[in-house]
Design a protein around this motif. Structure first.
Motif, PDB file in Angstrom:
ATOM      1  N   LEU A  46      -7.781  15.430  -1.666  1.00 27.45           N
ATOM      2  CA  LEU A  46      -7.621  14.412  -0.566  1.00 27.45           C
ATOM      3  C   LEU A  46      -6.447  13.891  -0.471  1.00 27.45           C
ATOM      4  O   LEU A  46      -5.910  13.649   0.767  1.00 27.45           O
ATOM      5  CB  LEU A  46      -9.062  13.431  -0.844  1.00 27.45           C
ATOM      6  CG  LEU A  46     -10.196  13.725  -0.704  1.00 27.45           C
ATOM      7  CD1 LEU A  46     -11.240  13.005  -1.146  1.00 27.45           C
ATOM      8  CD2 LEU A  46     -10.537  14.777   0.546  1.00 27.45           C
ATOM      9  N   TRP A  47      -5.748  13.427  -1.428  1.00 29.01           N
ATOM     10  CA  TRP A  47      -4.434  12.870  -1.523  1.00 29.01           C
ATOM     11  C   TRP A  47      -3.314  13.832  -0.904  1.00 29.01           C
ATOM     12  O   TRP A  47      -2.765  13.123   0.105  1.00 29.01           O
ATOM     13  CB  TRP A  47      -3.957  12.340  -2.854  1.00 29.01           C
ATOM     14  CG  TRP A  47      -2.651  11.804  -2.856  1.00 29.01           C
ATOM     15  CD1 TRP A  47      -2.155  10.333  -2.576  1.00 29.01           C
ATOM     16  CD2 TRP A  47      -1.370  12.311  -3.191  1.00 29.01           C
ATOM     17  NE1 TRP A  47      -0.793  10.521  -2.598  1.00 29.01           N
ATOM     18  CE2 TRP A  47      -0.120  11.506  -3.227  1.00 29.01           C
ATOM     19  CE3 TRP A  47      -1.050  13.923  -3.591  1.00 29.01           C
ATOM     20  CZ2 TRP A  47       1.048  12.066  -3.245  1.00 29.01           C
ATOM     21  CZ3 TRP A  47       0.368  14.180  -3.908  1.00 29.01           C
ATOM     22  CH2 TRP A  47       1.280  13.230  -3.735  1.00 29.01           C
ATOM     23  N   GLY A  50      -3.406   7.824  -0.653  1.00 27.97           N
ATOM     24  CA  GLY A  50      -2.902   8.288   0.435  1.00 27.97           C
ATOM     25  C   GLY A  50      -1.954   7.080   1.195  1.00 27.97           C
ATOM     26  O   GLY A  50      -0.954   7.417   1.489  1.00 27.97           O
ATOM     27  N   ILE A  51      -2.872   6.446   1.654  1.00 28.50           N
ATOM     28  CA  ILE A  51      -2.012   5.150   2.566  1.00 28.50           C
ATOM     29  C   ILE A  51      -1.054   4.460   1.763  1.00 28.50           C
ATOM     30  O   ILE A  51       0.141   4.033   2.250  1.00 28.50           O
ATOM     31  CB  ILE A  51      -3.169   4.287   3.298  1.00 28.50           C
ATOM     32  CG1 ILE A  51      -2.576   3.547   4.245  1.00 28.50           C
ATOM     33  CG2 ILE A  51      -3.979   3.497   2.335  1.00 28.50           C
ATOM     34  CD1 ILE A  51      -1.735   4.221   5.497  1.00 28.50           C
ATOM     35  N   VAL A  52      -1.175   4.221   0.364  1.00 30.34           N
ATOM     36  CA  VAL A  52      -0.298   3.435  -0.135  1.00 30.34           C
ATOM     37  C   VAL A  52       1.023   4.447  -0.541  1.00 30.34           C
ATOM     38  O   VAL A  52       1.985   3.809  -0.168  1.00 30.34           O
ATOM     39  CB  VAL A  52      -0.875   3.183  -1.774  1.00 30.34           C
ATOM     40  CG1 VAL A  52       0.146   2.498  -2.639  1.00 30.34           C
ATOM     41  CG2 VAL A  52      -2.105   2.183  -1.586  1.00 30.34           C
ATOM     42  N   THR A  53       0.843   5.481  -0.397  1.00 31.55           N
ATOM     43  CA  THR A  53       2.128   6.464  -0.689  1.00 31.55           C
ATOM     44  C   THR A  53       2.975   6.580   0.467  1.00 31.55           C
ATOM     45  O   THR A  53       3.988   6.583   0.826  1.00 31.55           O
ATOM     46  CB  THR A  53       1.483   7.924  -0.963  1.00 31.55           C
ATOM     47  OG1 THR A  53       0.810   8.230  -2.093  1.00 31.55           O
ATOM     48  CG2 THR A  53       2.757   8.743  -1.103  1.00 31.55           C
ATOM     49  N   LEU A  54       2.059   6.352   1.589  1.00 30.89           N
ATOM     50  CA  LEU A  54       2.759   6.531   3.208  1.00 30.89           C
ATOM     51  C   LEU A  54       3.471   5.297   3.370  1.00 30.89           C
ATOM     52  O   LEU A  54       4.553   5.068   4.070  1.00 30.89           O
ATOM     53  CB  LEU A  54       1.741   6.743   4.188  1.00 30.89           C
ATOM     54  CG  LEU A  54       1.158   8.300   4.095  1.00 30.89           C
ATOM     55  CD1 LEU A  54      -0.104   8.364   5.061  1.00 30.89           C
ATOM     56  CD2 LEU A  54       2.335   9.393   4.309  1.00 30.89           C
ATOM     57  N   LEU A  55       2.797   3.906   2.814  1.00 32.67           N
ATOM     58  CA  LEU A  55       3.615   2.766   3.053  1.00 32.67           C
ATOM     59  C   LEU A  55       4.876   2.729   2.273  1.00 32.67           C
ATOM     60  O   LEU A  55       5.895   2.245   2.784  1.00 32.67           O
ATOM     61  CB  LEU A  55       2.615   1.545   2.660  1.00 32.67           C
ATOM     62  CG  LEU A  55       1.278   1.367   3.405  1.00 32.67           C
ATOM     63  CD1 LEU A  55       0.233   0.407   2.637  1.00 32.67           C
ATOM     64  CD2 LEU A  55       1.655   0.643   4.795  1.00 32.67           C
ATOM     65  N   ILE A  56       5.000   3.088   1.018  1.00 36.57           N
ATOM     66  CA  ILE A  56       5.994   3.268   0.341  1.00 36.57           C
ATOM     67  C   ILE A  56       7.232   4.135   1.018  1.00 36.57           C
ATOM     68  O   ILE A  56       8.277   3.805   1.125  1.00 36.57           O
ATOM     69  CB  ILE A  56       5.685   3.715  -1.032  1.00 36.57           C
ATOM     70  CG1 ILE A  56       4.792   2.774  -1.779  1.00 36.57           C
ATOM     71  CG2 ILE A  56       7.173   3.747  -1.937  1.00 36.57           C
ATOM     72  CD1 ILE A  56       4.254   3.197  -3.053  1.00 36.57           C
ATOM     73  N   LEU A  57       6.594   5.368   1.522  1.00 41.74           N
ATOM     74  CA  LEU A  57       7.768   6.075   2.011  1.00 41.74           C
ATOM     75  C   LEU A  57       8.203   5.762   3.496  1.00 41.74           C
ATOM     76  O   LEU A  57       9.274   5.791   3.637  1.00 41.74           O
ATOM     77  CB  LEU A  57       7.049   7.490   2.474  1.00 41.74           C
ATOM     78  CG  LEU A  57       6.504   8.453   1.538  1.00 41.74           C
ATOM     79  CD1 LEU A  57       5.746   9.707   1.683  1.00 41.74           C
ATOM     80  CD2 LEU A  57       7.660   8.923   0.342  1.00 41.74           C
ATOM     81  N   SER A  58       7.354   5.031   4.056  1.00 43.34           N
ATOM     82  CA  SER A  58       7.855   4.219   5.491  1.00 43.34           C
ATOM     83  C   SER A  58       8.771   3.411   5.335  1.00 43.34           C
ATOM     84  O   SER A  58       9.834   3.806   6.164  1.00 43.34           O
ATOM     85  CB  SER A  58       6.599   3.865   6.168  1.00 43.34           C
ATOM     86  OG  SER A  58       6.123   2.509   5.498  1.00 43.34           O
ATOM     87  N   VAL A  59       8.881   2.749   4.368  1.00 44.68           N
ATOM     88  CA  VAL A  59      10.016   1.631   4.338  1.00 44.68           C
ATOM     89  C   VAL A  59      11.113   2.317   3.570  1.00 44.68           C
ATOM     90  O   VAL A  59      12.295   2.123   4.061  1.00 44.68           O
ATOM     91  CB  VAL A  59       9.473   0.514   3.155  1.00 44.68           C
ATOM     92  CG1 VAL A  59      10.596  -0.422   2.974  1.00 44.68           C
ATOM     93  CG2 VAL A  59       8.257  -0.464   4.006  1.00 44.68           C
TER      94      VAL A  59
END
Length: 458
Positions: A18-19, A232-241
């Motif tokens: 899922l991740w 998944g969303i935590v990973t994307l938050l880190i990547l976005s910044v």
């Protein structure tokens, strides 16, 4: 009941799968698209827009994690809205989801085709896009586990390239490229600039919300869904910044705001066009697009499958492959139509319809969390939304703000989007509502709940 049982999907997915799928379907947003809002917003404005969209997606993910454990069906968003607000709301939510992914798939395919055509000029863009479609439709028909294995490889390559860019680029960031000189405003157009950057910031998170549609294919959705969605969303938050800061810090706001390939362009601006990392990102970076494209096919096929199984769309689209247990018609037919649409229309305009559909489903899902808490407080929930109702209300408000932001992007395609939903409503009242299959899992659970309520009333 036996006929519906034959339309159940195979359970193979774990939290890791899922991740992988959640990050994979979104990761292309780091590779292109987000930078087009920079001209109006600057780095600080883009960072604020990214934070606003990040909060909306994070809070929504907390809410849909709760709904996915309570209603673990392939319908995902449709099933949530169906339970909370009735069949019409569920159907329209499903239409929004289909629009989001059905339109996004061919647009990304054309982007991939253009990328391949750039690397290999002899290859026609449309032909390359068609080959990508055929290949990944075959992969999805073969099976979800096989797709997840391939997606894991693509995601880890795409992530490795991003981390490599952070490692090499972070020491070379120039503050003046992020913040400008002393007489340069931090946010060139103030609040209007932030407002204009919101749709572009969405690209850093758009599509993570598709994971609940994989509930029926997850081994233990009541435990695994929250783990997969939230990681998944935590990973994307880190990547976005990280991505926006490093890329802008290397390339500068003015240069980055028009780059069609922002990551290679950023590295090339700092180190030169022949620098090995710029070359690597320009070639291998294609895997990020491919990872998202394959995930988008998965998303539209599952929502079409669920709505067709329940009778809202023609039941033939819910037909499963006899041995692979995959919805092959829901995978192939929309893919063929989608590719035709992109040949006929401008992808830049079509993407506004995709975003509109996504935001309709976001509003509906946030409302569903709130309504079901009031309507069915005893519904079994193995995971509950933290800080409820604050999180769901904030995400709902931000989704409403975002949908009105699309009015200013292109009023013509905003009205076209409205027109699509008007046609969908007419279709519902003229055809679909008379053919709802009450044995479909999403519908059966609702009917059983009504029956229990009637018994208790007696």
């Amino acid at each position: 009941m036996e006929e519906t049982k034959n339309l159940e999907l195979k359970k193979t997915l774990t939290p890791f799968h899922l991740w992988v799928i959640g990050v994979g379907i979104v990761i292309s947003g780091n590779y292109f698209g987000w930078n087009f809002g920079l001209a109006d917003s600057g780095y600080v404005g883009m960072l604020i827009a990214t934070a606003i969209m990040g909060i909306m997606y994070l809070f929504m993910c907390l809410g849909i994690s709760e709904l996915a454990t309570a209603l673990p069906h392939a319908g995902g968003p449709y099933s949530f809205a169906r339970r909370a607000m009735g069949p019409l709301a569920g159907y329209l939510t499903g239409i929004g989801v289909i629009l989001e992914y059905f339109i996004a798939a061919p647009i990304i395919a054309i982007g991939i085709g253009a990328y391949i055509s750039f690397l290999f000029p002899a290859v026609n863009t449309i032909v390359a896009a068609a080959v990508m479609y055929v290949f990944f439709m075959i992969v999805h028909i073969i099976g979800i586990k096989e797709y997840a294995t391939l997606e894991a490889i693509l995601v880890f390559v795409a992530l490795a390239l991003l981390v490599l860019m952070y490692f090499v680029g972070l020491p070379e960031i120039k503050i003046e490229k992020l913040l400008g000189t002393g007489d340069t405003p931090l946010i060139p157009n103030g609040f209007k600039g932030i407002w204009g950057a919101l749709p572009y910031a969405m690209w850093l998170f758009l599509a993570i919300e598709m994971l609940p549609m994989l509930s029926e294919e997850t081994r233990d959705p009541k435990k695994d869904m929250p783990k997969g969605i939230i990681s998944g969303i935590v990973t994307l938050l880190i990547l976005s910044v990280s991505t926006t800061t490093v890329a802008i810090g290397l390339g500068g706001i003015e240069y980055m705001s028009t780059a069609s390939d922002p990551l290679p362009a950023a590295v090339a601006a700092a180190f030169g066009n022949t620098y090995w990392l710029a070359q690597l990102l320009a070639s291998v970076g294609l895997v990020g697009l491919i990872a998202s494209f394959s995930g988008v096919i998965l998303a539209y096929s599952r929502q079409i499958f669920a709505l067709s199984r329940a009778g809202y769309l023609p039941p033939v689209l819910a037909t499963l492959h006899k041995t692979r247990r995959t919805p092959y018609l829901a995978i192939t037919l929309p893919g063929i139509i989608g590719l035709i649409l992109v040949v006929l229309f401008n992808p830049d305009d079509l993407i506004l319809i995709s975003t509109f559909g996504a935001l309709v489903s976001y509003i509906s899902m946030n409302l569903s969390v709130i309504i079901l808490r009031k309507k069915e407080p005893n519904l079994p929930r193995t995971y509950k939304t933290p800080l409820y109702p604050f999180t769901s209300i904030i995400s709902l408000i931000l989704a409403v703000i975002s949908i009105f932001a699309s009015v200013f992007a292109n009023i013509t395609f905003f009205m076209i989007s409205i027109g699509i939903f008007v046609v969908a409503i007419i279709y519902y009242f003229a055809w679909a509502r008379y053919r709802i299959n009450k044995d479909a899992p999403e519908e059966r659970v609702h009917e059983e709940n009504i029956a229990v309520g009637d018994t208790n009333a007696l």
